[in-house]
Design a protein around this motif. Sequence first.
Motif, mmCIF file in Angstrom:
data_model
loop_
_atom_site.group_PDB
_atom_site.id
_atom_site.type_symbol
_atom_site.label_atom_id
_atom_site.label_comp_id
_atom_site.label_asym_id
_atom_site.label_seq_id
_atom_site.Cartn_x
_atom_site.Cartn_y
_atom_site.Cartn_z
ATOM 1 N N SER A 45 6.731 17.420 10.044
ATOM 2 C CA SER A 45 5.285 17.228 10.141
ATOM 3 C C SER A 45 4.651 18.492 10.704
ATOM 4 C CB SER A 45 4.978 16.023 11.044
ATOM 5 O OG SER A 45 3.598 15.824 11.154
ATOM 6 N N VAL A 46 3.665 19.050 10.000
ATOM 7 C CA VAL A 46 3.018 20.287 10.439
ATOM 8 C C VAL A 46 1.502 20.097 10.421
ATOM 9 C CG1 VAL A 46 4.873 21.807 9.670
ATOM 10 C CG2 VAL A 46 3.080 21.175 8.065
ATOM 11 N N GLY A 47 0.825 20.766 11.332
ATOM 12 C CA GLY A 47 -0.621 20.691 11.366
ATOM 13 C C GLY A 47 -1.235 21.203 10.074
ATOM 14 N N GLY A 48 -2.143 20.428 9.501
ATOM 15 C CA GLY A 48 -2.740 20.788 8.226
ATOM 16 C C GLY A 48 -1.937 20.348 7.023
ATOM 17 N N GLY A 49 -0.765 19.752 7.266
ATOM 18 C CA GLY A 49 0.091 19.306 6.172
ATOM 19 C C GLY A 49 -0.220 17.889 5.726
ATOM 20 N N ILE A 50 0.292 17.554 4.563
ATOM 21 C CA ILE A 50 0.111 16.227 3.981
ATOM 22 C C ILE A 50 1.420 15.456 4.046
ATOM 23 C CG2 ILE A 50 -0.416 14.956 1.859
ATOM 24 C CD1 ILE A 50 -2.874 16.276 2.957
ATOM 25 N N VAL A 51 1.328 14.187 4.397
ATOM 26 C CA VAL A 51 2.477 13.278 4.363
ATOM 27 C C VAL A 51 2.175 12.187 3.348
ATOM 28 C CG1 VAL A 51 3.827 11.588 5.664
ATOM 29 C CG2 VAL A 51 3.120 13.741 6.754
ATOM 30 N N TYR A 52 3.154 11.910 2.483
ATOM 31 C CA TYR A 52 3.008 10.813 1.514
ATOM 32 C C TYR A 52 4.071 9.763 1.789
ATOM 33 C CZ TYR A 52 3.827 8.181 -2.763
ATOM 34 O OH TYR A 52 4.053 7.163 -3.655
ATOM 35 N N LEU A 53 3.642 8.508 1.882
ATOM 36 C CA LEU A 53 4.566 7.385 2.062
ATOM 37 C C LEU A 53 4.356 6.417 0.902
ATOM 38 C CD1 LEU A 53 4.085 6.719 5.888
ATOM 39 C CD2 LEU A 53 5.845 8.129 4.770
ATOM 40 N N PRO A 54 5.428 6.050 0.189
ATOM 41 C CA PRO A 54 5.284 5.198 -0.996
ATOM 42 C C PRO A 54 5.063 3.731 -0.637
ATOM 43 C CG PRO A 54 7.591 5.643 -0.594
ATOM 44 C CD PRO A 54 6.822 6.439 0.424
ATOM 45 N N ARG A 55 4.754 2.963 -1.642
ATOM 46 C CA ARG A 55 4.581 1.517 -1.485
ATOM 47 C C ARG A 55 5.860 0.902 -0.913
ATOM 48 N NH1 ARG A 55 2.771 -2.836 -6.163
ATOM 49 N NH2 ARG A 55 3.228 -4.699 -4.955
ATOM 50 N N PRO A 113 6.333 9.601 -6.503
ATOM 51 C CA PRO A 113 7.738 9.315 -6.207
ATOM 52 C C PRO A 113 7.894 8.067 -5.352
ATOM 53 C CG PRO A 113 6.957 11.070 -4.808
ATOM 54 C CD PRO A 113 5.842 10.769 -5.769
ATOM 55 N N ASP A 114 9.098 7.539 -5.307
ATOM 56 C CA ASP A 114 9.359 6.337 -4.520
ATOM 57 C C ASP A 114 10.010 6.659 -3.182
ATOM 58 O OD1 ASP A 114 11.790 7.204 -5.388
ATOM 59 O OD2 ASP A 114 12.379 5.323 -6.360
ATOM 60 N N ARG A 115 9.866 7.882 -2.735
ATOM 61 C CA ARG A 115 10.414 8.292 -1.437
ATOM 62 C C ARG A 115 9.342 9.054 -0.663
ATOM 63 N NH1 ARG A 115 11.699 13.670 -1.474
ATOM 64 N NH2 ARG A 115 11.650 14.704 -3.502
ATOM 65 N N PRO A 116 9.439 9.090 0.668
ATOM 66 C CA PRO A 116 8.428 9.799 1.459
ATOM 67 C C PRO A 116 8.516 11.311 1.277
ATOM 68 C CG PRO A 116 10.078 8.780 2.889
ATOM 69 C CD PRO A 116 10.419 8.392 1.501
ATOM 70 N N ILE A 117 7.370 11.969 1.398
ATOM 71 C CA ILE A 117 7.290 13.421 1.331
ATOM 72 C C ILE A 117 6.572 13.891 2.589
ATOM 73 C CG2 ILE A 117 6.448 15.419 0.046
ATOM 74 C CD1 ILE A 117 8.461 13.928 -1.579
ATOM 75 N N LYS A 119 0.825 -1.207 0.000
ATOM 76 C CA LYS A 119 0.000 0.000 0.000
ATOM 77 C C LYS A 119 0.859 1.257 0.000
ATOM 78 C CE LYS A 119 -4.145 -1.759 2.338
ATOM 79 N NZ LYS A 119 -3.804 -3.189 2.346
ATOM 80 N N LEU A 120 0.290 2.341 -0.527
ATOM 81 C CA LEU A 120 0.858 3.666 -0.366
ATOM 82 C C LEU A 120 -0.073 4.448 0.548
ATOM 83 C CD1 LEU A 120 -0.885 5.862 -2.315
ATOM 84 C CD2 LEU A 120 0.252 4.508 -4.088
ATOM 85 N N CYS A 121 0.421 5.487 1.178
ATOM 86 C CA CYS A 121 -0.363 6.185 2.194
ATOM 87 C C CYS A 121 -0.316 7.693 1.984
ATOM 88 C CB CYS A 121 0.155 5.834 3.588
ATOM 89 S SG CYS A 121 -0.730 6.659 4.933
ATOM 90 N N ILE A 122 -1.489 8.335 2.065
ATOM 91 C CA ILE A 122 -1.598 9.791 2.091
ATOM 92 C C ILE A 122 -2.201 10.158 3.440
ATOM 93 C CG2 ILE A 122 -2.597 11.851 1.037
ATOM 94 C CD1 ILE A 122 -2.895 10.210 -1.552
ATOM 95 N N SER A 123 -1.488 10.954 4.232
ATOM 96 C CA SER A 123 -1.966 11.318 5.572
ATOM 97 C C SER A 123 -2.186 12.821 5.664
ATOM 98 C CB SER A 123 -0.943 10.905 6.641
ATOM 99 O OG SER A 123 -0.795 9.506 6.698
#
Length: 289
Positions: free
Chosen positions: A75-85, A121-125, A48-52
């Motif tokens: 990590s900031v309030g209201g921000g988005i985190v992306y974690l790849p597969r 991308p294949d890296r976390p953002i 799975k990939l994850c959008i938080s």
Amino acid sequence: MDSSDHGKHPKQGVESWVQLAKPTLSDSLEVTRYKGGDSEIESFLDSKLCISLVLKAPLRGENRQQGRSWQRTASVGGGIVYLPRDHSAQYWWTGASEAINVMVDADWLRARSSAEARLLPDRPIYGLRDPILAQLVQYLFKENVEGSPHGAAYSEYLALAAISRLGPLMSRRSLENKAVRGEFLVARALDYIHANLDSNLSVREIIDACEFEGDLFAFTRLFKRYCGTAPHRYILDARLERAKKLLLLADRRMTVTQVALMCGFVNLSHFSSAFKSKWGIQPSRILGV
């Protein structure tokens, strides 16, 4: 983070969190909403990939991917985190935190929209800000807590819309970060040059000092883009500028040879010819000798 610093925080896992979402009906999509306090976890997303969407950011946190050192998690309030597969990492943070997590099956995404999958991308953002993407994540959670009144297909549509939004946003952010990184690297290079003008500087030494990851030609292009000239030419001009100032301030107890050595010239003849070429006068004439 220094290895001696790690472990100075409470060690808790997912069992300390509160789950605010309901089980998801779709096999391709999972929505969770967790809130918790000080924690230390190991994360592995498998297929799975994850959008938080970070609703409340912790006071401080760091992460470590396999084989790498600890680094601050932006990590900031209201921000988005992306974690790849297949993302695998250790995380720790202090303070209360809360996030909505949308986990999408990567194989399902590739089957439904291979073009969108290729953009990711294949890296976390970390710390991505976009109100539209944040709203899409909120809509997905709303569907979840209301029992998917519009059906699983609607939730999948929202997830695809979020991913469609995410890809171009990260591409744009990557370009912006690249520009900022370029300015930072060149600034470090200039600081190193001016601090070491009296030594036998080489471009390779400067590359190593500012931790540039490309080759010599790539660094030269980057340097020229910001400074308007190649590194070796910049070094020569900086040495000649310093030499002129030293000669103007010097008394007769300082020789031309001493000034040349203080500015990184090892050949007096080369120094004199380069000086005259730039300033139109021999260095000895400035000293009055």
